[in-house]
Design a protein around this motif. Structure first.
Motif, PDB file in Angstrom:
ATOM      1  N   GLY A  14      -4.194  -2.681  -5.311  1.00  0.00           N
ATOM      2  CA  GLY A  14      -3.313  -3.279  -4.384  1.00  0.00           C
ATOM      3  C   GLY A  14      -3.674  -4.536  -4.554  1.00  0.00           C
ATOM      4  O   GLY A  14      -2.938  -5.564  -4.030  1.00  0.00           O
ATOM      5  N   LYS A  30      -1.085  -2.031   0.897  1.00  0.00           N
ATOM      6  CA  LYS A  30      -1.770  -0.497   1.201  1.00  0.00           C
ATOM      7  C   LYS A  30      -0.583   0.869   2.077  1.00  0.00           C
ATOM      8  O   LYS A  30      -0.036   1.479   1.938  1.00  0.00           O
ATOM      9  CB  LYS A  30      -2.843  -0.901   2.840  1.00  0.00           C
ATOM     10  CG  LYS A  30      -3.379   0.269   2.975  1.00  0.00           C
ATOM     11  CD  LYS A  30      -4.298   0.109   4.292  1.00  0.00           C
ATOM     12  CE  LYS A  30      -4.635   1.545   4.792  1.00  0.00           C
ATOM     13  NZ  LYS A  30      -6.004   1.022   6.121  1.00  0.00           N
ATOM     14  N   ILE A  33       1.844   1.804  -0.676  1.00  0.00           N
ATOM     15  CA  ILE A  33       1.691   2.826  -1.600  1.00  0.00           C
ATOM     16  C   ILE A  33       1.276   3.932  -0.890  1.00  0.00           C
ATOM     17  O   ILE A  33       1.062   4.856  -1.196  1.00  0.00           O
ATOM     18  CB  ILE A  33      -0.650   1.952  -2.209  1.00  0.00           C
ATOM     19  CG1 ILE A  33       0.215   0.803  -3.023  1.00  0.00           C
ATOM     20  CG2 ILE A  33      -0.670   2.953  -2.562  1.00  0.00           C
ATOM     21  CD1 ILE A  33      -0.832  -0.090  -3.260  1.00  0.00           C
ATOM     22  N   ARG A  48      -4.273   3.077  -3.333  1.00  0.00           N
ATOM     23  CA  ARG A  48      -4.956   1.877  -3.142  1.00  0.00           C
ATOM     24  C   ARG A  48      -5.823   0.961  -4.423  1.00  0.00           C
ATOM     25  O   ARG A  48      -5.466   0.217  -5.048  1.00  0.00           O
ATOM     26  CB  ARG A  48      -4.637   1.772  -1.858  1.00  0.00           C
ATOM     27  CG  ARG A  48      -4.499  -0.263  -1.987  1.00  0.00           C
ATOM     28  CD  ARG A  48      -4.601  -1.020  -0.895  1.00  0.00           C
ATOM     29  NE  ARG A  48      -6.032   0.241   0.083  1.00  0.00           N
ATOM     30  CZ  ARG A  48      -6.370  -0.541   1.313  1.00  0.00           C
ATOM     31  NH1 ARG A  48      -6.642  -2.026   1.556  1.00  0.00           N
ATOM     32  NH2 ARG A  48      -7.108  -0.113   1.546  1.00  0.00           N
TER      33      ARG A  48
END
Length: 69
Positions: A14, A30, A33, A48
């Motif tokens: 992330g 977030k 992903i 993440r």
């Protein structure tokens, strides 16, 4: 290909997406992903917090970043 240089042993996925400019925020990272839109070393990644190390390559939405030390 954008290159990200890290000082520590690893960077989380992330954080790398934000630092590489592929997403605008942690919330966006977030979401993309979790939706399976991010590839790490040619494999779909859903975590993440995945740790990225020197040599790892991340692809998302036509952008690519490589992790360097």
């Amino acid at each position: 290909m954008e290159k990200i240089t890290i000082k520590d042993e690893y960077i989380k996925l992330g954080q790398a997406l934000k630092l590489g400019g592929l997403v605008g925020s942690g919330v966006e990272a977030k979401m993309v992903i979790q939706n399976g839109e991010v590839m790490v070393n040619d494999n779909t990644e859903l975590r993440r917090g995945r740790k990225l190390y020197h040599g790892d390559i991340v692809c998302y939405h036509g952008g690519t970043i490589q992790i360097e030390q």
